[in-house]
Scaffold this motif. Structure first.
Motif, mmCIF file in Angstrom:
data_model
loop_
_atom_site.group_PDB
_atom_site.id
_atom_site.type_symbol
_atom_site.label_atom_id
_atom_site.label_comp_id
_atom_site.label_asym_id
_atom_site.label_seq_id
_atom_site.Cartn_x
_atom_site.Cartn_y
_atom_site.Cartn_z
ATOM 1 N N GLN A 37 107.486 -6.026 19.240
ATOM 2 C CA GLN A 37 107.442 -7.421 18.794
ATOM 3 C C GLN A 37 107.111 -7.510 17.311
ATOM 4 N N LYS A 38 106.135 -6.724 16.860
ATOM 5 C CA LYS A 38 105.746 -6.735 15.453
ATOM 6 C C LYS A 38 106.872 -6.223 14.562
ATOM 7 N N ASN A 39 107.511 -5.137 14.996
ATOM 8 C CA ASN A 39 108.615 -4.582 14.212
ATOM 9 C C ASN A 39 109.776 -5.565 14.117
ATOM 10 N N TRP A 40 110.080 -6.235 15.232
ATOM 11 C CA TRP A 40 111.166 -7.213 15.236
ATOM 12 C C TRP A 40 110.851 -8.357 14.281
ATOM 13 N N ALA A 41 109.615 -8.869 14.374
ATOM 14 C CA ALA A 41 109.234 -9.996 13.517
ATOM 15 C C ALA A 41 109.288 -9.619 12.043
ATOM 16 N N ALA A 42 108.837 -8.400 11.713
ATOM 17 C CA ALA A 42 108.818 -7.970 10.312
ATOM 18 C C ALA A 42 110.222 -7.788 9.753
ATOM 19 N N ALA A 43 111.191 -7.506 10.622
ATOM 20 C CA ALA A 43 112.553 -7.238 10.166
ATOM 21 C C ALA A 43 113.396 -8.497 9.996
ATOM 22 N N GLN A 44 112.892 -9.658 10.374
ATOM 23 C CA GLN A 44 113.676 -10.885 10.281
ATOM 24 C C GLN A 44 113.864 -11.307 8.828
ATOM 25 N N GLY A 216 108.276 -29.619 18.455
ATOM 26 C CA GLY A 216 108.263 -29.531 19.910
ATOM 27 C C GLY A 216 107.782 -28.166 20.362
ATOM 28 N N MET A 217 107.709 -27.971 21.682
ATOM 29 C CA MET A 217 107.201 -26.718 22.228
ATOM 30 C C MET A 217 108.074 -25.527 21.856
ATOM 31 N N PHE A 218 109.394 -25.734 21.834
ATOM 32 C CA PHE A 218 110.289 -24.614 21.557
ATOM 33 C C PHE A 218 110.152 -24.135 20.113
ATOM 34 N N GLU A 219 109.881 -25.049 19.182
ATOM 35 C CA GLU A 219 109.652 -24.645 17.792
ATOM 36 C C GLU A 219 108.357 -23.847 17.672
ATOM 37 N N LEU A 220 107.330 -24.238 18.434
ATOM 38 C CA LEU A 220 106.092 -23.468 18.461
ATOM 39 C C LEU A 220 106.349 -22.054 18.968
ATOM 40 N N MET A 221 107.066 -21.928 20.073
ATOM 41 C CA MET A 221 107.319 -20.612 20.648
ATOM 42 C C MET A 221 108.177 -19.757 19.723
ATOM 43 N N ASP A 222 109.084 -20.395 19.006
ATOM 44 C CA ASP A 222 109.903 -19.668 18.033
ATOM 45 C C ASP A 222 109.038 -19.099 16.916
ATOM 46 N N ASP A 223 108.059 -19.887 16.430
ATOM 47 C CA ASP A 223 107.172 -19.401 15.377
ATOM 48 C C ASP A 223 106.243 -18.310 15.881
ATOM 49 N N LEU A 224 105.777 -18.423 17.119
ATOM 50 C CA LEU A 224 104.944 -17.369 17.688
ATOM 51 C C LEU A 224 105.707 -16.045 17.749
ATOM 52 N N GLN A 225 106.968 -16.128 18.120
ATOM 53 C CA GLN A 225 107.796 -14.925 18.135
ATOM 54 C C GLN A 225 107.967 -14.377 16.720
ATOM 55 N N MET A 227 105.872 -14.614 14.341
ATOM 56 C CA MET A 227 104.602 -14.015 13.915
ATOM 57 C C MET A 227 104.342 -12.670 14.607
ATOM 58 N N GLY A 228 105.142 -12.339 15.609
ATOM 59 C CA GLY A 228 104.846 -11.169 16.422
ATOM 60 C C GLY A 228 103.711 -11.419 17.388
ATOM 61 N N GLU A 229 103.487 -12.699 17.757
ATOM 62 C CA GLU A 229 102.358 -13.080 18.601
ATOM 63 C C GLU A 229 102.782 -13.474 20.016
ATOM 64 N N SER A 230 103.952 -13.057 20.446
ATOM 65 C CA SER A 230 104.368 -13.329 21.817
ATOM 66 C C SER A 230 103.499 -12.549 22.799
ATOM 67 N N ASN A 231 103.429 -13.038 24.021
ATOM 68 C CA ASN A 231 102.604 -12.412 25.058
ATOM 69 C C ASN A 231 103.062 -10.980 25.325
#
Length: 310
Positions: A37-44, A216-225, A227-231
């Protein structure tokens, strides 16, 4: 952080430790998944778009370091990411050594440094993904020099309670049960005990809340992803049905929505400061050594006019 800083980040943690991890009560997180997750987020391409929380918390950690009236010959930034803390520390140069800054592949639970190496260890929003937090804090204490200080932060407590409640209610209604979709967090009441067990003294633990409004909720979840902060807990459910997600978004807006149509997300931040013992540090007075009792103080108070002074 300056020329004397050593950076260790979870984005480049050693794979051997991940392979040793597994599900269980003492190992709640899938560290291999968190690394992905962290590697994916850093590569965006627009990765910095989601850095606002770490930027803000990095600034607040730096302020706590600035409050300490000394400089630090050598510092470790544990879980450095994009140097969220270092960019603020560089403004006042509390790190004084001329040793070049280097990056080190490391696991928070097994720091590859000798005992009594660093004068300062800082950590911003990475320790909440550690499986063995007592071990990680013990490692931080071990690599600090006597009279060295640790200044850290982590998500905790009520972080993302709006998202957690909305997903659980929607899943209960649509699927007849729910699984955790927000990772478990440490309680603030436990932090002081954990720091003390690790050997730190002169402890300071405080909490802060940062509330961010999203469309909305989906924008929050998109930002969490982003950040590399997904569950990444082992007990997570691999997927949610589309109808459940839409229901959760509706519940979120109905229960927590703002008048302008946005929805808030609460992030509770724990800040901690702990020192490694040194003979030069001030010691607490021995029990029973006070020169005046509380009874004497009450008697003195009888001679003070209401709202006045002696």
């Amino acid at each position: 952080m300056g020329p004397g800083a050593v950076l260790a980040g979870p984005r480049r943690l050693c794979l051997s430790r991940f392979l040793a991890s597994g599900p269980g009560a003492l190992c709640p997180f899938d560290r291999r998944l968190k690394r992905k997750q962290k590697n994916w987020a850093a590569a965006q391409p627009e990765a910095e778009r989601c850095e606002y929380l770490r930027e803000e918390v990095g600034s607040r950690i730096a302020d706590r370091v600035f409050d300490i009236a000394r400089t630090f010959p050598l510092a470790l930034d544990l879980g450095c990411g994009r140097s969220y803390i270092a960019q603020h520390l560089n403004k006042k140069k509390p790190i004084e050594s001329e040793i070049p800054r280097i990056s080190v592949v490391a696991d928070e639970e097994f720091l590859p440094f000798k005992e009594n190496t660093f004068d300062l260890v800082v950590s911003g929003l990475s320790l909440h993904w550690v499986n063995d937090l007592p071990k990680a804090l013990h490692e931080v204490h071990r690599v600090l020099k006597p009279d060295g200080v640790f200044v850290g932060s982590m998500f905790g407590g009520d972080t993302l309670y709006e998202l957690r409640c909305s997903l659980q209610l929607a899943e209960l209604e649509r699927e007849g049960g729910f699984a955790p979709h927000v990772s478990p967090f440490t309680a603030v009441s436990d932090l002081g005990h954990l720091l003390g067990r690790a050997g730190f003294n002169t402890l300071t633990v405080d909490t802060d809340e940062i509330q961010v409004n999203y469309p909305g909720m989906f924008e929050l979840m998109d930002d969490l992803q982003g950040m590399g902060e997904s569950n990444c807990s082992w007990s997570r459910k691999p997927m949610l049905h589309r109808a459940t997600m839409l229901a959760a978004a509706a519940v979120y807006r109905e229960m927590y929505g703002n008048e302008d149509g946005t929805v808030p997300a609460t992030f509770q931040i724990y800040y901690m400061i702990g020192w490694k013992f040194h003979e030069s540090q001030a010691k607490p007075a021995q029990r029973g050594s006070a020169k005046m009792s509380f009874g004497d103080l009450r008697k003195m108070n009888e001679f003070i006019p209401e709202g006045g002074k002696l």
